[in-house]
Design a protein around this motif. Structure first.
Motif, PDB file in Angstrom:
ATOM      1  N   ALA A  16     -53.036  29.656  -1.028  1.00  0.00           N
ATOM      2  CA  ALA A  16     -53.650  30.772  -1.741  1.00  0.00           C
ATOM      3  C   ALA A  16     -52.695  31.965  -1.754  1.00  0.00           C
ATOM      4  O   ALA A  16     -51.798  32.087  -0.900  1.00  0.00           O
ATOM      5  N   ARG A  17     -52.916  32.857  -2.711  1.00  0.00           N
ATOM      6  CA  ARG A  17     -52.084  34.053  -2.836  1.00  0.00           C
ATOM      7  C   ARG A  17     -52.976  35.291  -2.736  1.00  0.00           C
ATOM      8  O   ARG A  17     -54.004  35.372  -3.423  1.00  0.00           O
ATOM      9  N   ALA A  18     -52.607  36.227  -1.888  1.00  0.00           N
ATOM     10  CA  ALA A  18     -53.354  37.464  -1.731  1.00  0.00           C
ATOM     11  C   ALA A  18     -52.819  38.490  -2.727  1.00  0.00           C
ATOM     12  O   ALA A  18     -51.734  39.042  -2.523  1.00  0.00           O
ATOM     13  N   VAL A  19     -53.565  38.734  -3.789  1.00  0.00           N
ATOM     14  CA  VAL A  19     -53.142  39.733  -4.772  1.00  0.00           C
ATOM     15  C   VAL A  19     -53.644  41.125  -4.388  1.00  0.00           C
ATOM     16  O   VAL A  19     -53.153  42.131  -4.894  1.00  0.00           O
ATOM     17  N   VAL A  20     -54.629  41.172  -3.509  1.00  0.00           N
ATOM     18  CA  VAL A  20     -55.118  42.425  -2.921  1.00  0.00           C
ATOM     19  C   VAL A  20     -55.369  42.152  -1.444  1.00  0.00           C
ATOM     20  O   VAL A  20     -55.950  41.125  -1.087  1.00  0.00           O
ATOM     21  N   TYR A  57     -60.946  45.668   8.137  1.00  0.00           N
ATOM     22  CA  TYR A  57     -60.250  44.609   7.412  1.00  0.00           C
ATOM     23  C   TYR A  57     -60.031  45.070   5.977  1.00  0.00           C
ATOM     24  O   TYR A  57     -60.928  45.649   5.355  1.00  0.00           O
ATOM     25  N   ARG A  58     -58.823  44.848   5.481  1.00  0.00           N
ATOM     26  CA  ARG A  58     -58.500  45.303   4.132  1.00  0.00           C
ATOM     27  C   ARG A  58     -59.299  44.520   3.089  1.00  0.00           C
ATOM     28  O   ARG A  58     -59.465  43.299   3.226  1.00  0.00           O
ATOM     29  N   PRO A  59     -59.798  45.204   2.052  1.00  0.00           N
ATOM     30  CA  PRO A  59     -60.432  44.461   0.964  1.00  0.00           C
ATOM     31  C   PRO A  59     -59.421  43.478   0.384  1.00  0.00           C
ATOM     32  O   PRO A  59     -58.280  43.847   0.084  1.00  0.00           O
ATOM     33  N   THR A  60     -59.840  42.240   0.255  1.00  0.00           N
ATOM     34  CA  THR A  60     -58.918  41.148  -0.048  1.00  0.00           C
ATOM     35  C   THR A  60     -59.395  40.368  -1.263  1.00  0.00           C
ATOM     36  O   THR A  60     -60.595  40.123  -1.429  1.00  0.00           O
ATOM     37  N   LEU A  61     -58.445  39.981  -2.111  1.00  0.00           N
ATOM     38  CA  LEU A  61     -58.718  39.086  -3.229  1.00  0.00           C
ATOM     39  C   LEU A  61     -57.665  37.987  -3.225  1.00  0.00           C
ATOM     40  O   LEU A  61     -56.463  38.256  -3.270  1.00  0.00           O
ATOM     41  N   LEU A  62     -58.121  36.750  -3.167  1.00  0.00           N
ATOM     42  CA  LEU A  62     -57.238  35.589  -3.120  1.00  0.00           C
ATOM     43  C   LEU A  62     -57.320  34.813  -4.433  1.00  0.00           C
ATOM     44  O   LEU A  62     -58.415  34.562  -4.948  1.00  0.00           O
ATOM     45  N   THR A  63     -56.163  34.432  -4.956  1.00  0.00           N
ATOM     46  CA  THR A  63     -56.112  33.565  -6.130  1.00  0.00           C
ATOM     47  C   THR A  63     -55.421  32.253  -5.743  1.00  0.00           C
ATOM     48  O   THR A  63     -55.045  32.055  -4.588  1.00  0.00           O
ATOM     49  N   ASP A  64     -55.257  31.377  -6.717  1.00  0.00           N
ATOM     50  CA  ASP A  64     -54.639  30.063  -6.481  1.00  0.00           C
ATOM     51  C   ASP A  64     -55.411  29.293  -5.403  1.00  0.00           C
ATOM     52  O   ASP A  64     -54.836  28.787  -4.437  1.00  0.00           O
ATOM     53  N   VAL A  65     -56.710  29.242  -5.587  1.00  0.00           N
ATOM     54  CA  VAL A  65     -57.578  28.546  -4.626  1.00  0.00           C
ATOM     55  C   VAL A  65     -58.235  27.366  -5.325  1.00  0.00           C
ATOM     56  O   VAL A  65     -58.640  27.459  -6.490  1.00  0.00           O
ATOM     57  N   ALA A  66     -58.330  26.256  -4.634  1.00  0.00           N
ATOM     58  CA  ALA A  66     -58.950  25.060  -5.197  1.00  0.00           C
ATOM     59  C   ALA A  66     -60.454  25.091  -4.995  1.00  0.00           C
ATOM     60  O   ALA A  66     -60.951  25.661  -4.006  1.00  0.00           O
ATOM     61  N   GLN A  67     -61.191  24.473  -5.895  1.00  0.00           N
ATOM     62  CA  GLN A  67     -62.643  24.466  -5.818  1.00  0.00           C
ATOM     63  C   GLN A  67     -63.135  23.840  -4.522  1.00  0.00           C
ATOM     64  O   GLN A  67     -64.150  24.269  -3.962  1.00  0.00           O
ATOM     65  N   ASP A  68     -62.432  22.837  -4.012  1.00  0.00           N
ATOM     66  CA  ASP A  68     -62.892  22.166  -2.793  1.00  0.00           C
ATOM     67  C   ASP A  68     -62.309  22.768  -1.523  1.00  0.00           C
ATOM     68  O   ASP A  68     -62.494  22.224  -0.438  1.00  0.00           O
ATOM     69  N   SER A  69     -61.629  23.910  -1.621  1.00  0.00           N
ATOM     70  CA  SER A  69     -61.023  24.537  -0.442  1.00  0.00           C
ATOM     71  C   SER A  69     -62.071  25.240   0.411  1.00  0.00           C
ATOM     72  O   SER A  69     -63.138  25.650  -0.078  1.00  0.00           O
ATOM     73  N   GLU A  70     -61.774  25.403   1.682  1.00  0.00           N
ATOM     74  CA  GLU A  70     -62.689  26.072   2.606  1.00  0.00           C
ATOM     75  C   GLU A  70     -63.042  27.475   2.138  1.00  0.00           C
ATOM     76  O   GLU A  70     -64.202  27.893   2.198  1.00  0.00           O
ATOM     77  N   ILE A  71     -62.056  28.215   1.662  1.00  0.00           N
ATOM     78  CA  ILE A  71     -62.287  29.616   1.307  1.00  0.00           C
ATOM     79  C   ILE A  71     -63.239  29.751   0.121  1.00  0.00           C
ATOM     80  O   ILE A  71     -63.921  30.767  -0.033  1.00  0.00           O
ATOM     81  N   VAL A  72     -63.335  28.712  -0.710  1.00  0.00           N
ATOM     82  CA  VAL A  72     -64.259  28.716  -1.843  1.00  0.00           C
ATOM     83  C   VAL A  72     -65.626  28.173  -1.453  1.00  0.00           C
ATOM     84  O   VAL A  72     -66.653  28.623  -1.967  1.00  0.00           O
ATOM     85  N   GLN A  73     -65.653  27.264  -0.514  1.00  0.00           N
ATOM     86  CA  GLN A  73     -66.891  26.565  -0.191  1.00  0.00           C
ATOM     87  C   GLN A  73     -67.703  27.205   0.933  1.00  0.00           C
ATOM     88  O   GLN A  73     -68.914  27.018   1.001  1.00  0.00           O
ATOM     89  N   GLU A  74     -67.072  27.934   1.841  1.00  0.00           N
ATOM     90  CA  GLU A  74     -67.763  28.441   3.024  1.00  0.00           C
ATOM     91  C   GLU A  74     -67.940  29.953   2.974  1.00  0.00           C
ATOM     92  O   GLU A  74     -67.074  30.688   2.484  1.00  0.00           O
TER      93      GLU A  74
END
Length: 496
Positions: free
Chosen positions: A358-362, A375-392
């Protein structure tokens, strides 16, 4: 358990407000042999040593609730409503104290507590008091026989509340349970227990009879486990995590105790190319509210590909304008997370996502400038639908962004988790809004808005986001035993 004298040892002064750190059981303060330390997420200092309840205190509280139940259940509706309005008056009178204590206890913005959260607490009590007086079902006939539906109080209720909006979510459960004629044992989260103690004081001052509202403080594995497994409990309502809900449901099943579970979310925020882009960006940045510690938050940004680049550019500008800092400062937009364990959990999710590509654009990590639990407000891109960060569920100021090309793809991504609590939709096409909302799996869908809540509406989640609905008559349906009385016509026996 003998009543303990009120001394400095059992009273904490938080933001200038005295808070009794003992339990409230049967109309009196009761101390435990052990305590746990309640710390402020603002600066880490100890706020209070709070009585640590267990099986003995849980049993005493349920017994007190059971003893008080017949009298409270028999109290006329109008009198119950009057007392709930008196509780609301007490909340309103102590609004500033409640706001100050809760901000110190859980780190949420003081301005939000003053302007929105604590007034909502008072409103919750007033709403269910008034709703009680209009609760009715039209009688109907079956072959000459009359049918009359009534809502009978169920009995002692155990209400277990979370740390992210402690008093508001407590009132969301306590008010309808009491209005329905039940007695209550409230178990607040151990990371933010203090305003529940103040609520006990307010209820007593309002004239609520002894034993009708009880407050037991402690850890989930101790006080909580003892309460939800008690055979004399007639209803259990819980807001929190899925793993804890599974344990509660298992304990309740042994006694066939009905449960209401409001659980986690991984809600989507869908942005179509025909949306007002500035509005969509504002809605997305709003998901950082309360440092992202909101179950309803639309943390999965799903943006149509053709506008994704421009959306990202505007989002980065808006996110950079947020002011992190002390939640007691009126200028602060983003306060700390609630606890060191929570901060570490959030950071663990982000680090694993980054390691996976994943890539942190923010943002992308703790706030080194502020330190502590920020914790800094964070936005992640390049994430897969089945990845932990998307599912949990992360439950922190962390969003992900995925793109779509078609309406079908957007709906598939939106529904592609085990959760179904809420969804946010940004579009300028009313027909599209109707089509998409009809296909979304969610208990609440907001179209071109967010967090507009009305107590007349049902609230709850689908799939792993919960069981049951609260609000309006749905709350009374849960907290009561519904009864239908069928009466034969005068002048002769009846047959079904």
């Amino acid at each position: 358990m003998p009543e303990q004298p009120r001394t400095a040892a059992v009273t904490a002064v938080v933001a200038g407000v005295p808070v009794d750190t003992r339990h409230w059981i049967g109309g009196r303060r009761v101390a435990s042999a052990g305590t746990f330390t309640d710390r402020s997420p603002i600066d880490g200092r100890a706020l209070a040593e709070v009585s640590r309840g267990g099986a003995a205190e849980a049993g005493a509280a349920v017994a007190a609730a059971a003893a008080a139940f017949p009298g409270w259940a028999a109290t006329p509706r109008a009198e119950r409503a009057r007392l709930l309005h008196a509780v609301a008056d007490g909340v309103q009178q102590r609004l500033e104290e409640l706001a100050q204590v809760e901000t110190a206890d859980n780190g949420a913005l003081l301005r939000s507590h003053r302007r929105g959260v604590m007034p909502r607490v008072a409103h919750n009590f007033r709403f269910f008091a008034d709703r009680l007086l209009t609760l009715d079902h039209e009688d109907f006939e079956t072959r000459g026989h009359s049918n009359h539906v009534s809502w009978d109080p169920a009995g002692p209720c155990v209400l277990i509340t979370p740390w992210n909006a402690p008093l508001m979510l407590a009132s969301w459960k306590v008010a309808p349970a009491l209005a329905a004629g039940n007695t209550v044992v409230l178990k607040p989260a151990e990371w933010s227990p203090l305003t529940a103690s103040l609520l006990a004081d307010i209820a007593a001052e309002a004239g609520l009879p002894d034993g009708v509202l009880n407050v037991v403080q402690g850890l989930g594995d101790e006080a909580g486990a003892a309460l939800v497994s008690h055979p004399d409990v007639r209803r259990i309502s819980f807001t929190g995590s899925v793993p804890t809900a599974r344990r509660i449901a298992g304990a309740a099943a042994a006694n066939l105790t009905p449960v209401s579970l409001e659980l986690g979310g991984k809600s989507p925020l869908l942005v179509f190319a025909d949306a007002d882009l500035d509005l969509a960006v504002d809605l997305a940045v709003e998901q950082y509210d309360n440092a992202g510690q909101v179950c309803l938050a639309g943390t999965r940004l799903l943006v149509e590909s053709s506008i994704a680049e421009e959306f990202l550019r505007r989002f980065a500008v808006r996110a950079a304008a947020l002011t992190p800092g002390d939640p007691r400062d009126e200028a602060t937009d983003l306060g700390p997370t609630v606890h060191r364990r929570q901060l570490d959990r959030i950071d663990g999710f982000v680090r694993r996502a980054l390691d996976a590509g994943a890539r942190a654009v923010v943002g992308g990590g703790p706030d080194e400038d502020l330190g502590g639990l920020h914790y800094r407000p964070t936005l992640l891109t390049d994430v897969a639908q089945d990845s932990e960060i998307v599912q949990e569920e992360v439950f922190g100021p962390v969003l992900t962004l995925q793109t779509f090309d078609t309406e079908d793809e957007a709906v598939e991504l939106a529904n592609g988790t085990r959760f179904g609590l809420a969804a946010v939709l940004a579009t300028g096409d009313p027909e599209r809004a109707d089509r998409v909302t009809a296909r979304l799996v969610a208990g609440t869908v907001w179209v071109n808005c967010f967090f507009v809540r009305d107590l007349r509406a049902p609230f709850g989640g689908s799939r792993h986001s919960g069981i049951g609905r609260e609000g309006g008559s749905w709350s009374f349906d849960f907290y009561c035993d519904l009864k239908n009385t069928v009466t034969a016509p005068k002048g002769g026996p009846g047959h079904g």
